[in-house]
Design a protein around this motif. Structure first.
Motif, PDB file in Angstrom:
ATOM      1  N   PHE A  84       0.871  -1.199  -0.125  1.00  0.00           N
ATOM      2  CA  PHE A  84       0.075   0.259   0.158  1.00  0.00           C
ATOM      3  C   PHE A  84       0.707   1.368   0.074  1.00  0.00           C
ATOM      4  O   PHE A  84       0.592   2.194  -0.493  1.00  0.00           O
ATOM      5  CB  PHE A  84      -0.985   0.036   1.279  1.00  0.00           C
ATOM      6  CG  PHE A  84      -2.173  -0.856   1.045  1.00  0.00           C
ATOM      7  CD1 PHE A  84      -2.829  -0.764   0.014  1.00  0.00           C
ATOM      8  CD2 PHE A  84      -2.553  -1.529   2.122  1.00  0.00           C
ATOM      9  CE1 PHE A  84      -3.981  -1.525  -0.279  1.00  0.00           C
ATOM     10  CE2 PHE A  84      -3.654  -2.248   2.048  1.00  0.00           C
ATOM     11  CZ  PHE A  84      -4.310  -2.211   0.967  1.00  0.00           C
ATOM     12  N   PHE A  85       1.866   1.335   0.836  1.00  0.00           N
ATOM     13  CA  PHE A  85       2.816   2.320   0.893  1.00  0.00           C
ATOM     14  C   PHE A  85       3.431   2.677  -0.588  1.00  0.00           C
ATOM     15  O   PHE A  85       3.763   3.629  -0.943  1.00  0.00           O
ATOM     16  CB  PHE A  85       3.938   2.237   1.898  1.00  0.00           C
ATOM     17  CG  PHE A  85       3.479   2.346   3.005  1.00  0.00           C
ATOM     18  CD1 PHE A  85       2.402   3.201   3.579  1.00  0.00           C
ATOM     19  CD2 PHE A  85       3.861   1.854   4.189  1.00  0.00           C
ATOM     20  CE1 PHE A  85       1.938   3.401   4.849  1.00  0.00           C
ATOM     21  CE2 PHE A  85       3.481   2.016   5.541  1.00  0.00           C
ATOM     22  CZ  PHE A  85       2.380   2.768   5.675  1.00  0.00           C
ATOM     23  N   ALA A  86       3.989   1.478  -1.253  1.00  0.00           N
ATOM     24  CA  ALA A  86       4.380   1.716  -2.664  1.00  0.00           C
ATOM     25  C   ALA A  86       3.502   2.188  -3.612  1.00  0.00           C
ATOM     26  O   ALA A  86       4.018   3.017  -4.303  1.00  0.00           O
ATOM     27  CB  ALA A  86       5.141   0.215  -3.240  1.00  0.00           C
ATOM     28  N   TYR A  87       2.346   1.783  -3.325  1.00  0.00           N
ATOM     29  CA  TYR A  87       1.321   2.194  -4.352  1.00  0.00           C
ATOM     30  C   TYR A  87       1.099   3.523  -3.949  1.00  0.00           C
ATOM     31  O   TYR A  87       0.827   4.526  -5.152  1.00  0.00           O
ATOM     32  CB  TYR A  87       0.016   1.541  -4.174  1.00  0.00           C
ATOM     33  CG  TYR A  87      -1.249   2.010  -4.844  1.00  0.00           C
ATOM     34  CD1 TYR A  87      -1.250   1.529  -6.332  1.00  0.00           C
ATOM     35  CD2 TYR A  87      -1.994   2.709  -4.347  1.00  0.00           C
ATOM     36  CE1 TYR A  87      -2.212   1.928  -6.969  1.00  0.00           C
ATOM     37  CE2 TYR A  87      -3.198   3.095  -5.162  1.00  0.00           C
ATOM     38  CZ  TYR A  87      -3.320   2.803  -6.469  1.00  0.00           C
ATOM     39  OH  TYR A  87      -4.137   3.103  -7.167  1.00  0.00           O
ATOM     40  N   GLN A  88       0.914   4.086  -2.772  1.00  0.00           N
ATOM     41  CA  GLN A  88       0.726   5.393  -2.493  1.00  0.00           C
ATOM     42  C   GLN A  88       1.851   6.404  -3.136  1.00  0.00           C
ATOM     43  O   GLN A  88       1.654   7.383  -3.533  1.00  0.00           O
ATOM     44  CB  GLN A  88       0.627   5.600  -1.053  1.00  0.00           C
ATOM     45  CG  GLN A  88       0.332   6.987  -0.650  1.00  0.00           C
ATOM     46  CD  GLN A  88      -1.092   7.637  -1.063  1.00  0.00           C
ATOM     47  OE1 GLN A  88      -1.819   6.881  -1.228  1.00  0.00           O
ATOM     48  NE2 GLN A  88      -1.121   8.762  -0.971  1.00  0.00           N
ATOM     49  N   SER A  89       3.122   6.071  -2.924  1.00  0.00           N
ATOM     50  CA  SER A  89       4.101   6.736  -3.258  1.00  0.00           C
ATOM     51  C   SER A  89       4.528   6.654  -4.677  1.00  0.00           C
ATOM     52  O   SER A  89       5.036   7.705  -5.343  1.00  0.00           O
ATOM     53  CB  SER A  89       5.575   6.499  -2.580  1.00  0.00           C
ATOM     54  OG  SER A  89       5.904   5.116  -2.894  1.00  0.00           O
ATOM     55  N   LEU A  90       4.067   5.576  -5.517  1.00  0.00           N
ATOM     56  CA  LEU A  90       4.418   5.398  -6.777  1.00  0.00           C
ATOM     57  C   LEU A  90       3.376   5.809  -7.774  1.00  0.00           C
ATOM     58  O   LEU A  90       3.478   6.150  -9.025  1.00  0.00           O
ATOM     59  CB  LEU A  90       5.021   3.936  -7.281  1.00  0.00           C
ATOM     60  CG  LEU A  90       6.246   3.711  -6.620  1.00  0.00           C
ATOM     61  CD1 LEU A  90       6.605   2.301  -6.936  1.00  0.00           C
ATOM     62  CD2 LEU A  90       7.376   4.516  -6.886  1.00  0.00           C
ATOM     63  N   ASN A  91       2.130   5.836  -7.371  1.00  0.00           N
ATOM     64  CA  ASN A  91       1.046   5.899  -8.272  1.00  0.00           C
ATOM     65  C   ASN A  91       0.609   7.589  -8.444  1.00  0.00           C
ATOM     66  O   ASN A  91       0.121   7.699  -9.427  1.00  0.00           O
ATOM     67  CB  ASN A  91      -0.176   5.368  -7.778  1.00  0.00           C
ATOM     68  CG  ASN A  91      -1.516   5.203  -8.563  1.00  0.00           C
ATOM     69  OD1 ASN A  91      -1.161   5.312  -9.758  1.00  0.00           O
ATOM     70  ND2 ASN A  91      -2.542   5.401  -7.875  1.00  0.00           N
ATOM     71  N   ILE A  92       1.183   8.263  -7.533  1.00  0.00           N
ATOM     72  CA  ILE A  92       0.672   9.645  -7.558  1.00  0.00           C
ATOM     73  C   ILE A  92       1.591  10.117  -8.477  1.00  0.00           C
ATOM     74  O   ILE A  92       2.902  10.190  -8.408  1.00  0.00           O
ATOM     75  CB  ILE A  92       0.889  10.162  -6.366  1.00  0.00           C
ATOM     76  CG1 ILE A  92      -0.102   9.608  -5.517  1.00  0.00           C
ATOM     77  CG2 ILE A  92       0.623  11.749  -6.400  1.00  0.00           C
ATOM     78  CD1 ILE A  92       0.021  10.179  -3.964  1.00  0.00           C
ATOM     79  N   SER A  93       1.328  10.759  -9.702  1.00  0.00           N
ATOM     80  CA  SER A  93       2.040  11.677 -10.581  1.00  0.00           C
ATOM     81  C   SER A  93       2.367  12.817 -10.245  1.00  0.00           C
ATOM     82  O   SER A  93       1.517  13.899  -9.729  1.00  0.00           O
ATOM     83  CB  SER A  93       1.378  11.456 -11.943  1.00  0.00           C
ATOM     84  OG  SER A  93       0.051  12.343 -11.872  1.00  0.00           O
ATOM     85  N   GLY A  94       3.551  13.266 -10.454  1.00  0.00           N
ATOM     86  CA  GLY A  94       4.063  14.725 -10.054  1.00  0.00           C
ATOM     87  C   GLY A  94       4.082  14.934  -8.692  1.00  0.00           C
ATOM     88  O   GLY A  94       4.437  13.962  -7.896  1.00  0.00           O
ATOM     89  N   GLU A  95       3.721  15.800  -8.032  1.00  0.00           N
ATOM     90  CA  GLU A  95       3.605  16.438  -6.723  1.00  0.00           C
ATOM     91  C   GLU A  95       2.097  16.371  -6.344  1.00  0.00           C
ATOM     92  O   GLU A  95       1.921  17.659  -5.525  1.00  0.00           O
ATOM     93  CB  GLU A  95       4.632  17.540  -6.417  1.00  0.00           C
ATOM     94  CG  GLU A  95       6.101  17.394  -6.624  1.00  0.00           C
ATOM     95  CD  GLU A  95       6.655  16.835  -5.619  1.00  0.00           C
ATOM     96  OE1 GLU A  95       6.041  17.104  -4.458  1.00  0.00           O
ATOM     97  OE2 GLU A  95       7.263  15.869  -5.696  1.00  0.00           O
ATOM     98  N   ALA A  96       1.243  15.625  -6.595  1.00  0.00           N
ATOM     99  CA  ALA A  96      -0.199  15.773  -6.518  1.00  0.00           C
ATOM    100  C   ALA A  96      -0.395  15.916  -4.892  1.00  0.00           C
ATOM    101  O   ALA A  96      -0.920  16.698  -4.409  1.00  0.00           O
ATOM    102  CB  ALA A  96      -0.988  14.499  -7.197  1.00  0.00           C
TER     103      ALA A  96
END
Length: 136
Positions: A84-96
């Motif tokens: 879940f942490f990896a998804y949270q940090s990698l899924n967000i494009s740019g500095e959303a």
């Protein structure tokens, strides 16, 4: 037999999962707001579930097979949390949403290492008991 080394490992894993989540933040948003695990219900529940499994596993010292299985379930739970942490940090494009990642994201890795050490010690105890039973 609470004085065994796996009890120490399990207690440390429970302390990391239940105590350090209030100390280390998970990430910082663009508005400079620190997000802790208690702010997100899913992460908070998974951390507390991991701590509860570790504490439950400590008191299952009479049933080493169940203790070993609970340790494996706890490792799987921590891998899910890490996912879940990896998804949270990698899924967000740019500095959303996430501006800076915190050290709290790496707490499941420490917990996994301690749980693996505890399972290794539990397996060693089980093998010792089996070898003594063979001599009878």
């Amino acid at each position: 037999m609470l004085q065994r080394i796996q009890s120490v490992y399990l207690l440390l894993a429970a302390g990391i999962s239940a105590g350090l989540i209030f100390v280390f933040h998970l990430w910082i948003t663009n508005e400079d707001v620190k997000i802790f695990a208690m702010d997100e219900l899913l992460y908070f529940g998974l951390f507390l579930g991991s701590a509860a499994l570790s504490l439950l596993s400590i008191f299952m010292f009479k049933n080493r097979k169940l203790q070993f299985v609970l340790g494996r379930l706890n490792i799987i739970l921590n891998f899910i949390l890490l996912g879940f942490f990896a998804y949270q940090s990698l899924n967000i494009s740019g500095e959303a949403l996430v501006s800076e990642k915190g050290i709290g994201i790496f707490l499941p890795i420490l917990s996994i290492v301690l749980l693996a050490l505890a399972n290794k010690a539990i397996k060693k105890d089980e093998d010792l008991v089996k070898s003594v039973d063979r001599l009878r």
